[in-house]
Write a protein that holds these residues in place. Structure first.
Motif, PDB file in Angstrom:
ATOM      1  N   ILE A 228      48.435 -48.281  17.385  1.00 42.74           N
ATOM      2  CA  ILE A 228      47.076 -48.058  18.025  1.00 42.74           C
ATOM      3  C   ILE A 228      46.389 -47.382  16.797  1.00 42.74           C
ATOM      4  CG2 ILE A 228      46.109 -46.683  19.508  1.00 42.74           C
ATOM      5  CD1 ILE A 228      48.872 -46.955  21.148  1.00 42.74           C
ATOM      6  N   ARG A 229      45.183 -48.014  16.639  1.00 47.03           N
ATOM      7  CA  ARG A 229      44.182 -47.295  15.566  1.00 47.03           C
ATOM      8  C   ARG A 229      42.892 -47.620  16.029  1.00 47.03           C
ATOM      9  NH1 ARG A 229      47.029 -48.813   9.894  1.00 47.03           N
ATOM     10  NH2 ARG A 229      48.727 -47.252   9.956  1.00 47.03           N
ATOM     11  N   ALA A 230      42.211 -48.198  15.012  1.00 45.60           N
ATOM     12  CA  ALA A 230      40.725 -48.202  15.384  1.00 45.60           C
ATOM     13  C   ALA A 230      40.368 -48.889  16.692  1.00 45.60           C
ATOM     14  CB  ALA A 230      39.989 -48.902  14.132  1.00 45.60           C
ATOM     15  N   GLY A 231      38.986 -48.712  17.103  1.00 44.36           N
ATOM     16  CA  GLY A 231      38.460 -49.580  18.199  1.00 44.36           C
ATOM     17  C   GLY A 231      37.322 -50.105  18.165  1.00 44.36           C
ATOM     18  N   ILE A 232      36.482 -49.852  17.045  1.00 45.39           N
ATOM     19  CA  ILE A 232      35.042 -50.591  17.045  1.00 45.39           C
ATOM     20  C   ILE A 232      34.918 -51.516  15.757  1.00 45.39           C
ATOM     21  CG2 ILE A 232      32.659 -49.928  16.333  1.00 45.39           C
ATOM     22  CD1 ILE A 232      33.263 -48.889  18.949  1.00 45.39           C
TER      23      ILE A 232
ATOM     24  N   SER B 237      41.581 -31.968  12.500  1.00 46.60           N
ATOM     25  CA  SER B 237      42.136 -33.088  12.632  1.00 46.60           C
ATOM     26  C   SER B 237      41.890 -33.774  14.216  1.00 46.60           C
ATOM     27  CB  SER B 237      43.748 -32.888  12.806  1.00 46.60           C
ATOM     28  OG  SER B 237      44.548 -32.260  11.461  1.00 46.60           O
ATOM     29  N   TRP B 238      42.293 -34.764  14.317  1.00 45.67           N
ATOM     30  CA  TRP B 238      41.950 -35.299  15.625  1.00 45.67           C
ATOM     31  C   TRP B 238      43.005 -35.449  16.645  1.00 45.67           C
ATOM     32  CZ3 TRP B 238      38.179 -40.215  15.897  1.00 45.67           C
ATOM     33  CH2 TRP B 238      36.881 -39.692  15.508  1.00 45.67           C
ATOM     34  N   LEU B 239      43.066 -34.916  18.048  1.00 48.98           N
ATOM     35  CA  LEU B 239      44.164 -35.138  18.846  1.00 48.98           C
ATOM     36  C   LEU B 239      43.476 -36.320  19.600  1.00 48.98           C
ATOM     37  CD1 LEU B 239      45.670 -32.591  21.072  1.00 48.98           C
ATOM     38  CD2 LEU B 239      45.268 -34.740  21.818  1.00 48.98           C
TER      39      LEU B 239
ATOM     40  N   ILE C 233      30.727 -42.185  23.582  1.00 48.33           N
ATOM     41  CA  ILE C 233      30.025 -40.740  23.415  1.00 48.33           C
ATOM     42  C   ILE C 233      30.568 -39.792  22.235  1.00 48.33           C
ATOM     43  CG2 ILE C 233      29.470 -38.379  24.548  1.00 48.33           C
ATOM     44  CD1 ILE C 233      30.123 -39.915  27.367  1.00 48.33           C
ATOM     45  N   TYR C 234      29.679 -39.398  21.219  1.00 48.27           N
ATOM     46  CA  TYR C 234      30.216 -38.497  20.154  1.00 48.27           C
ATOM     47  C   TYR C 234      29.544 -37.006  20.268  1.00 48.27           C
ATOM     48  CZ  TYR C 234      31.465 -42.394  16.999  1.00 48.27           C
ATOM     49  OH  TYR C 234      32.213 -43.407  16.770  1.00 48.27           O
ATOM     50  N   ALA C 235      30.232 -36.295  20.764  1.00 48.14           N
ATOM     51  CA  ALA C 235      29.767 -34.663  21.403  1.00 48.14           C
ATOM     52  C   ALA C 235      30.002 -33.809  20.279  1.00 48.14           C
ATOM     53  CB  ALA C 235      30.476 -34.399  22.813  1.00 48.14           C
TER      54      ALA C 235
ATOM     55  N   ALA D 198      34.382 -33.629  20.269  1.00 47.13           N
ATOM     56  CA  ALA D 198      35.048 -34.404  21.479  1.00 47.13           C
ATOM     57  C   ALA D 198      34.408 -35.741  21.381  1.00 47.13           C
ATOM     58  CB  ALA D 198      35.045 -34.008  22.681  1.00 47.13           C
ATOM     59  N   MET D 199      35.057 -37.003  21.372  1.00 43.77           N
ATOM     60  CA  MET D 199      34.479 -38.318  21.618  1.00 43.77           C
ATOM     61  C   MET D 199      35.045 -39.069  22.788  1.00 43.77           C
ATOM     62  SD  MET D 199      34.287 -41.259  18.952  1.00 43.77           S
ATOM     63  CE  MET D 199      35.800 -41.748  18.955  1.00 43.77           C
ATOM     64  N   HIS D 200      34.381 -39.638  23.568  1.00 40.67           N
ATOM     65  CA  HIS D 200      35.130 -40.628  24.385  1.00 40.67           C
ATOM     66  C   HIS D 200      34.746 -42.189  23.850  1.00 40.67           C
ATOM     67  CE1 HIS D 200      35.673 -42.611  27.975  1.00 40.67           C
ATOM     68  NE2 HIS D 200      35.227 -41.857  29.009  1.00 40.67           N
ATOM     69  N   SER D 201      35.995 -42.951  23.696  1.00 44.30           N
ATOM     70  CA  SER D 201      35.824 -44.177  23.527  1.00 44.30           C
ATOM     71  C   SER D 201      36.801 -44.965  24.502  1.00 44.30           C
ATOM     72  CB  SER D 201      36.330 -44.455  21.927  1.00 44.30           C
ATOM     73  OG  SER D 201      36.321 -45.726  21.654  1.00 44.30           O
ATOM     74  N   MET D 202      36.820 -46.298  24.253  1.00 41.93           N
ATOM     75  CA  MET D 202      37.484 -46.831  25.106  1.00 41.93           C
ATOM     76  C   MET D 202      38.232 -48.302  24.523  1.00 41.93           C
ATOM     77  SD  MET D 202      34.022 -48.413  26.460  1.00 41.93           S
ATOM     78  CE  MET D 202      33.430 -46.601  26.309  1.00 41.93           C
ATOM     79  N   ARG D 203      39.064 -48.840  25.356  1.00 38.44           N
ATOM     80  CA  ARG D 203      39.724 -50.209  25.033  1.00 38.44           C
ATOM     81  C   ARG D 203      39.543 -51.533  25.883  1.00 38.44           C
ATOM     82  NH1 ARG D 203      39.824 -47.901  21.120  1.00 38.44           N
ATOM     83  NH2 ARG D 203      41.435 -47.455  19.577  1.00 38.44           N
TER      84      ARG D 203
ATOM     85  N   SER E 190      41.165 -45.670  28.622  1.00 40.02           N
ATOM     86  CA  SER E 190      40.218 -45.152  27.903  1.00 40.02           C
ATOM     87  C   SER E 190      40.922 -44.375  26.686  1.00 40.02           C
ATOM     88  CB  SER E 190      39.722 -44.053  28.443  1.00 40.02           C
ATOM     89  OG  SER E 190      38.851 -44.427  29.759  1.00 40.02           O
ATOM     90  N   ARG E 191      40.048 -44.329  25.555  1.00 41.32           N
ATOM     91  CA  ARG E 191      40.628 -43.447  24.474  1.00 41.32           C
ATOM     92  C   ARG E 191      39.703 -42.304  23.939  1.00 41.32           C
ATOM     93  NH1 ARG E 191      44.463 -42.912  20.535  1.00 41.32           N
ATOM     94  NH2 ARG E 191      44.391 -43.310  18.514  1.00 41.32           N
ATOM     95  N   LEU E 192      40.217 -41.186  24.027  1.00 41.55           N
ATOM     96  CA  LEU E 192      39.539 -40.006  23.819  1.00 41.55           C
ATOM     97  C   LEU E 192      40.210 -39.120  22.571  1.00 41.55           C
ATOM     98  CD1 LEU E 192      39.799 -40.405  27.290  1.00 41.55           C
ATOM     99  CD2 LEU E 192      37.611 -39.127  27.030  1.00 41.55           C
ATOM    100  N   TYR E 193      39.249 -38.499  22.085  1.00 40.56           N
ATOM    101  CA  TYR E 193      39.638 -37.485  20.890  1.00 40.56           C
ATOM    102  C   TYR E 193      39.158 -35.869  21.040  1.00 40.56           C
ATOM    103  CZ  TYR E 193      40.252 -42.094  18.607  1.00 40.56           C
ATOM    104  OH  TYR E 193      41.071 -43.327  18.258  1.00 40.56           O
ATOM    105  N   LEU E 194      39.908 -35.127  20.630  1.00 37.25           N
ATOM    106  CA  LEU E 194      39.430 -33.520  20.489  1.00 37.25           C
ATOM    107  C   LEU E 194      39.666 -33.277  19.071  1.00 37.25           C
ATOM    108  CD1 LEU E 194      41.272 -32.191  23.531  1.00 37.25           C
ATOM    109  CD2 LEU E 194      38.742 -32.356  23.072  1.00 37.25           C
TER     110      LEU E 194
ATOM    111  N   ASN F 240      23.614 -48.006   9.360  1.00 34.00           N
ATOM    112  CA  ASN F 240      25.382 -47.605   8.952  1.00 34.00           C
ATOM    113  C   ASN F 240      26.127 -47.762  10.132  1.00 34.00           C
ATOM    114  OD1 ASN F 240      25.119 -46.609   5.955  1.00 34.00           O
ATOM    115  ND2 ASN F 240      23.197 -45.524   6.784  1.00 34.00           N
ATOM    116  N   TYR F 241      26.078 -47.358  11.188  1.00 32.62           N
ATOM    117  CA  TYR F 241      26.954 -47.559  12.112  1.00 32.62           C
ATOM    118  C   TYR F 241      27.198 -49.134  12.446  1.00 32.62           C
ATOM    119  CZ  TYR F 241      30.172 -46.190  16.154  1.00 32.62           C
ATOM    120  OH  TYR F 241      31.171 -46.071  16.803  1.00 32.62           O
ATOM    121  N   ALA F 242      25.975 -49.678  12.683  1.00 33.54           N
ATOM    122  CA  ALA F 242      26.351 -51.238  13.136  1.00 33.54           C
ATOM    123  C   ALA F 242      26.736 -51.913  12.002  1.00 33.54           C
ATOM    124  CB  ALA F 242      24.961 -51.726  13.614  1.00 33.54           C
TER     125      ALA F 242
HETATM  126  C1  PHB Z   1      38.363 -45.517  18.827  1.00 38.77           C
HETATM  127  O1  PHB Z   1      39.467 -45.247  18.398  1.00 38.77           O
HETATM  128  O2  PHB Z   1      37.910 -46.235  19.733  1.00 38.77           O
HETATM  129  C2  PHB Z   1      37.261 -45.080  17.917  1.00 38.77           C
HETATM  130  C3  PHB Z   1      37.681 -44.149  16.683  1.00 38.77           C
HETATM  131  C4  PHB Z   1      36.741 -43.743  15.929  1.00 38.77           C
HETATM  132  C5  PHB Z   1      35.410 -44.083  16.359  1.00 38.77           C
HETATM  133  C6  PHB Z   1      34.911 -44.822  17.008  1.00 38.77           C
HETATM  134  C7  PHB Z   1      35.804 -45.213  18.155  1.00 38.77           C
HETATM  135  O3  PHB Z   1      34.207 -43.513  15.456  1.00 38.77           O
END
Ligand code: PHB
Ligand code: RFL
Length: 394
Positions: free
Chosen positions: A47-51, A187-189, A203-205, A212-217, A222-226, A386-388
């Motif tokens: 399990i790694r990147a999402g975008i 680090s990220w949890l 959401i990047y907060a 914190a970040m709210h991403s998804m699969r 859902s995939r979330l980070y702290l 840069n993001y796109a």
């Molecule tokens: C993800 O794992 O969905 C993810 C990770 C880092 C990002 C965006 C999405 O900046």
């Protein structure tokens, strides 16, 4: 005596960089053999990147690897940036004509494995003692042990696609290489949860307690980070504590927005690092992806950079190996590094804008920067471009 094998391109590592490289080479009539330390099952489940950025999706489409992505992936117009009391949407499509796709690296990897297996690609999984040799000569080779047998894989060139801990990076002598590094004090949890995302786009907060970040699969995962301090033991974070921190930092209850918690199926702490090793070529060894560079995940660039590298590397190796034309191979490192440094800067910028350092002066600068990005057309367009993602070959 080792078993001797021969191919045109020896690829070390079956991650996205190595697998995609073998696919792009095959499309140009070039044969390769991949040597991978892990099992096929392990590689397919990581399990790694999402975008995926725009040019990654275009490339996958152009080589017939985007059918499932287009059926099951989710195209996003932009992201939300927020800090306590405000949430803003940054629309990439309006500003750049380019979108991004939510389609996990795990799925990309599965699609690559399926395509390469269907094409009869030779991959040695669970290889140990993998070592590139004689990379300064015209006759490099890789030795490894697989299935209890010692192998010697001879090739015209070696592609080091073995990530940040593989042997390729260190096969380049220290006196001809330079390394550039930044380590972050956090680090990220990361969690994966069986619950529908509480947001339509990521959401990047920024929050005084930490990023914190709210991403998804998918529609149900859902995939979330702290942000957490380095060295945080995962046992310190019960599922309840994680959901509480996410609710606070992501603004549960603000303007009626709700974060839906759900069963956590995976939990891990990920350190963050910026790293570049230059040049990305030494003799007949070419580095691609994480073997040459690491970015912190805040800009979602790691996987996309690996794809951009091999998009440049495949035609370069095909010319070199196929017809002896070295022009693209000679230009590879400089061309790839232009994009690498752009992504290094963007990932560093996103990371340092959004993660709290504990210094109140930094916090004021971050909030000022966030307000500017969200209220200025120039600021928002810079982030969107840069993001796109910039075109391959930028
Ligand atoms: C993800 O794992 O969905 C993810 C990770 C880092 C990002 C965006 C999405 O900046
Ligand atoms: P990979 O995917 O690491 O693949 C390298 C492959 O080489 C194999 N290998 C060896 N093979 C043979 N011999 C050896 N001695 C070997 N040692 C290693 C490995 O088993 C592996 O199969 O590198 P590649 O292909 O360059 O792809 C790069 C991307 O995987 C990477 O940039 C991203 O996943 C980074 N990354 C993230 N990027 C994002 O953009 N967003 C994210 O959310 C995100 N999360 C992550 C990540 C990387 C992580 N790692 C590396 C710890 C989360 C994690 C946990």
């Amino acid at each position: 005596m080792p078993t001797t094998l021969r191919t045109q391109v020896a690829i070390v590592g079956a991650g996205p960089a190595g697998m995609l490289l073998s696919h792009l080479l095959a499309a140009r009539g070039i044969e390769s053999v991949i040597v991978e330390a892990r099992s096929e099952e392990y590689v397919a489940a990581r399990i790694r990147a999402g975008i995926l950025e725009h040019s990654t999706v275009e490339l996958l489409r152009s080589v017939g690897l985007a059918d499932r992505l287009e059926r099951e992936g989710d195209e996003h117009r932009g992201i939300y940036l927020q800090w306590p009391t405000e949430r803003h949407h940054i629309d990439f499509v309006d500003r750049t004509g380019r979108s991004v796709w939510v389609y996990g690296q795990t799925e990309v990897q599965k699609d690559l494995i399926a395509a390469r297996n269907a094409a009869g690609q030779q991959v040695y999984y669970q290889a140990s003692e993998v070592v590139p040799h004689d990379v300064e000569s015209e006759t490099p080779y890789v030795t490894f042990t697989a299935g209890g047998v010692d192998h010697r894989l001879e090739a015209a060139v070696i592609a080091g696609c073995d990530g940040s801990f593989g042997p390729s990076r260190s096969a380049v002598p220290a006196e001809v290489t330079q390394t550039w590094e930044r380590v972050y004090p956090y680090s990220w949890l990361g969690i994966l949860a069986d619950v529908a995302p509480s947001t339509d786009e990521l959401i990047y907060a920024w929050h005084p307690d930490g990023f914190a970040m709210h991403s998804m699969r998918s529609a149900t995962v859902s995939r979330l980070y702290l942000q957490v301090p380095n060295g945080t033991p995962i046992e310190e974070w019960s599922d309840d504590r994680i959901w509480e921190a996410l609710a606070t930092r992501l603004g549960h209850g603000q303007d009626g927005w709700k974060l839906n918690p759900g069963p956590i199926t995976d939990k891990s702490v990920l350190p963050m690092r910026s790293y570049v090793q230059t040049p990305m070529r030494h003799g007949r060894l070419f580095l691609a992806g994480d073997a040459a560079h690491i970015v912190p995940p805040t800009g979602a660039k790691g996987l996309n950079l690996a794809v951009a590298d091999v998009a440049l590397l495949a035609p370069a190796l095909a010319d070199l190996v196929g017809s002896g034309d070295a022009r693209l191979a000679d230009a590879y490192s400089d061309r790839a590094l232009r994009r690498v440094w752009r992504c290094e800067h963007f990932s560093w910028w996103m990371t340092t804008m959004l993660h709290t350092s504990g210094d109140p002066f930094d916090a004021q600068l971050q909030l000022s920067q966030l307000r500017w990005v969200c209220s200025s057309e120039a600021g928002a367009t810079g982030l969107a471009e840069n993001y796109a993602g910039l075109p391959i070959g930028f």
